[in-house]
Write an enzyme that holds these catalytic residues in place. Structure first.
Site, PDB file in Angstrom:
ATOM      1  N   ASP A 118       0.852  -1.194   0.000  1.00  0.00           N
ATOM      2  CA  ASP A 118       0.000   0.000   0.000  1.00  0.00           C
ATOM      3  C   ASP A 118       0.878   1.231   0.000  1.00  0.00           C
ATOM      4  OD1 ASP A 118      -0.339   1.769   2.785  1.00  0.00           O
ATOM      5  OD2 ASP A 118       0.613  -0.175   3.084  1.00  0.00           O
ATOM      6  N   CYS A 132      -2.326   2.780 -22.552  1.00  0.00           N
ATOM      7  CA  CYS A 132      -3.237   2.594 -21.422  1.00  0.00           C
ATOM      8  C   CYS A 132      -4.681   2.727 -21.904  1.00  0.00           C
ATOM      9  CB  CYS A 132      -2.942   3.631 -20.337  1.00  0.00           C
ATOM     10  SG  CYS A 132      -4.024   3.529 -18.891  1.00  0.00           S
ATOM     11  N   CYS A 144      -7.290   3.154 -19.661  1.00  0.00           N
ATOM     12  CA  CYS A 144      -8.102   3.677 -18.567  1.00  0.00           C
ATOM     13  C   CYS A 144      -9.008   4.804 -19.063  1.00  0.00           C
ATOM     14  CB  CYS A 144      -7.218   4.163 -17.409  1.00  0.00           C
ATOM     15  SG  CYS A 144      -6.498   5.807 -17.619  1.00  0.00           S
TER      16      CYS A 144
END
Length: 378
Positions: free
Chosen positions: A267, A305, A307
Site C-alpha cells: 500500500d 493505457c 483507462c
C-alpha cells in the site's frame, strides 16, 4: 480464520508467489496493490470508480478516523464498509505510524503513546487496547497490531527496545481483540536495519500463529538497496501459508522487487499524492503533465493505457486542468495512476504464472526508468 491465504504458484524464475487472499468481503488476487483511503475515502475517487479500475481491497487509517469523525460514529453507521459504501475488503493500519510521524509532542511509555492531535492540539492517548477498540469498531477485514515505527537511521539500542516493546504490545492487542471471528489481526515485524533484531522479531511473531504478517519500518528514508536486503532475509522467515504485507511501498520498481522477494500485499499514498501535483506514471516512464511542453500535446497521457483518462482526454487538456486548479484534473490523474499500478500488479501476477517475472522486471525497468537500476524515487 476470517482471512485465509491460498498459495497458487511460485515463479520458477524468481521465487515470487501467486496467491489468493480469502476475506469476509471477497477474494483478492496477490501480489496486490492496495489504494489508500486514509479518511474513509481514496482521495478524489468514488467507490464505483475504484471497482471499475479493478481495486479488490483498500486501506483506511485508524489514527485519522479516530480523530474524525470518531470510531463510535463509524460503528453507529454500521461499520466502515457501510459508512463509505464499499462492499469489498478493507484493511486498517494501527495508527502507530501517524502517531509518530504527525505528532511533534509525544511520550512513549510501556502503557502506550500520549500525543497531541495534529488537527486541534488536543492531548490524546492510544494504547494497544485502544487501537483494538478503534479497529473493532471500524470493522475492517484486516486490522493491524499497534506498533512503534522507529526512524531511519536509529541507534541499535533504541531499535532493540522499540522492537521488544512492539512485541509486548502485540500480545496485548491479541488479548484485547474482540472480533477474531471476522477480523484478522496481523502482526508487524520490526527491528530497523539490524538483521538479528529483524530475525528475532519475525520468529517471535511466527510463534504466535497469526493470520498474517506485515514488514514495517521500511520505506522510511533508507536506500532501496537496504530495504531489499532486509526483505531478503526477513520474508523467508514468515510462513508460506500466510499473507505477507510490506507497509507503505508503492513505486513501480519496489512493487516488482517486493513481489520477487516474497511479498503479497502493498500500500502507499504515492499514486494519488503525486497525481495531485500533475505527476503521472505511464508505460513510457514518469510524465509531469503540468510541464509547459505538454501545452499543445493532444495525444493521450499514455498511448498504451486503456483507462478512462487515457481513452478520453489529452495531455494538453490535463495540463490545462491542473494549471487552472480544477478538481477534475486531479481526479483524472489520480484515476490513471491508480489504474496504472493495479494493471502493473496484474502483469506481475501473469509473469509469475508464466515463470518469467525476472524477465518482466528487466523489460519494465528499461522502459520505465531507462535502466534496470533506477535512481529515481518513482
Amino acid at each position: 480464520m476470517p482471512v485465509r491465504y491460498e498459495l497458487i504458484k511460485e515463479c520458477k524464475q524468481s521465487g515470487a508467489r501467486l496467491g489468493r487472499l480469502h476475506t469476509p468481503h471477497g477474494t483478492i488476487d496477490t501480489p496486490i496493490f492496495m489504494p489508500v483511503g486514509t479518511q474513509a475515502t481514496v482521495k478524489a475517487m468514488s467507490p464505483e470508480e475504484l471497482k471499475e479500475m479493478g481495486s479488490q481491497i483498500i486501506l483506511s487509517n485508524t489514527y485519522h478516523l479516530f480523530l474524525r469523525p470518531g470510531h463510535e460514529i463509524v460503528k453507529e453507521a454500521g461499520g466502515l464498509h457501510t459508512f463509505m459504501n464499499w462492499d469489498r475488503a478493507i484493511l486498517t493500519d494501527s495508527g502507530g505510524f501517524q502517531v509518530f510521524s504527525l505528532s511533534q509532542l509525544r511520550n512513549i511509555t510501556e502503557e502506550g503513546v500520549s500525543f497531541r492531535s495534529h488537527l486541534s492540539g488536543e492531548k490524546l492517548f492510544i494504547s494497544p487496547e485502544k487501537a483494538m477498540e478503534i479497529q473493532n469498531a471500524l470493522g475492517a477485514d484486516i486490522i493491524m497490531a499497534f506498533d512503534e515505527c522507529p526512524p531511519y537511521p536509529a541507534e541499535r539500542d533504541y531499535v532493540k527496545a522499540s522492537a521488544e516493546r512492539t512485541y509486548r504490545w502485540l500480545k496485548r492487542c491479541i488479548s484485547a481483540h474482540q472480533r477474531p471471528g471476522d477480523q484478522a489481526l496481523f502482526g508487524i515485524v520490526q527491528g530497523g536495519m539490524y538483521r538479528d533484531l529483524r530475525e528475532e522479531s519475525a520468529r517471535q511473531l511466527v510463534d504466535l500463529d497469526l493470520p498474517g504478517y506485515a514488514v514495517g519500518g521500511l520505506s522510511v528514508g533508507e536506500p532501496k538497496e537496504i530495504m531489499y536486503e532486509v526483505l531478503s532475509y526477513t520474508t523467508p522467515l514468515l510462513p508460506k501459508d500466510k499473507p505477507r504485507y510490506l507497509m507503505g511501498v508503492g513505486s513501480p520498481d519496489a512493487l516488482i522487487q517486493g513481489a520477487i522477494l516474497g511479498i503479497d500485499m502493498f500500500d502507499c499514498v504515492l499514486p494519488t499524492r503525486i497525481a495531485r501535483n500533475g505527476t503521472t506514471m505511464t508505460s513510457q516512464g514518469r510524465v509531469v503533465v503540468r510541464n509547459a511542453k505538454y501545452a499543445r500535446d493532444f495525444s493521450p497521457l499514455d498511448p498504451n493505457c486503456d483507462c478512462y483518462t487515457c481513452r478520453n482526454y489529452s495531455r494538453a487538456y490535463l495540463r490545462h486542468l491542473i494549471k487552472a486548479d480544477e478538481i477534475f484534473g486531479l481526479r483524472l490523474t489520480s484515476y490513471h495512476n491508480l489504474y496504472f499500478l493495479l494493471r502493473l500488479m496484474e502483469k506481475v501476477r501473469q509473469a509469475i504464472m508464466e515463470d518469467r517475472l525476472l524477465t518482466f522486471r528487466d523489460e519494465f525497468m528499461s522502459q520505465y526508468y531507462g535502466s534496470t537500476h533506477p535512481q529515481t524515487a518513482f
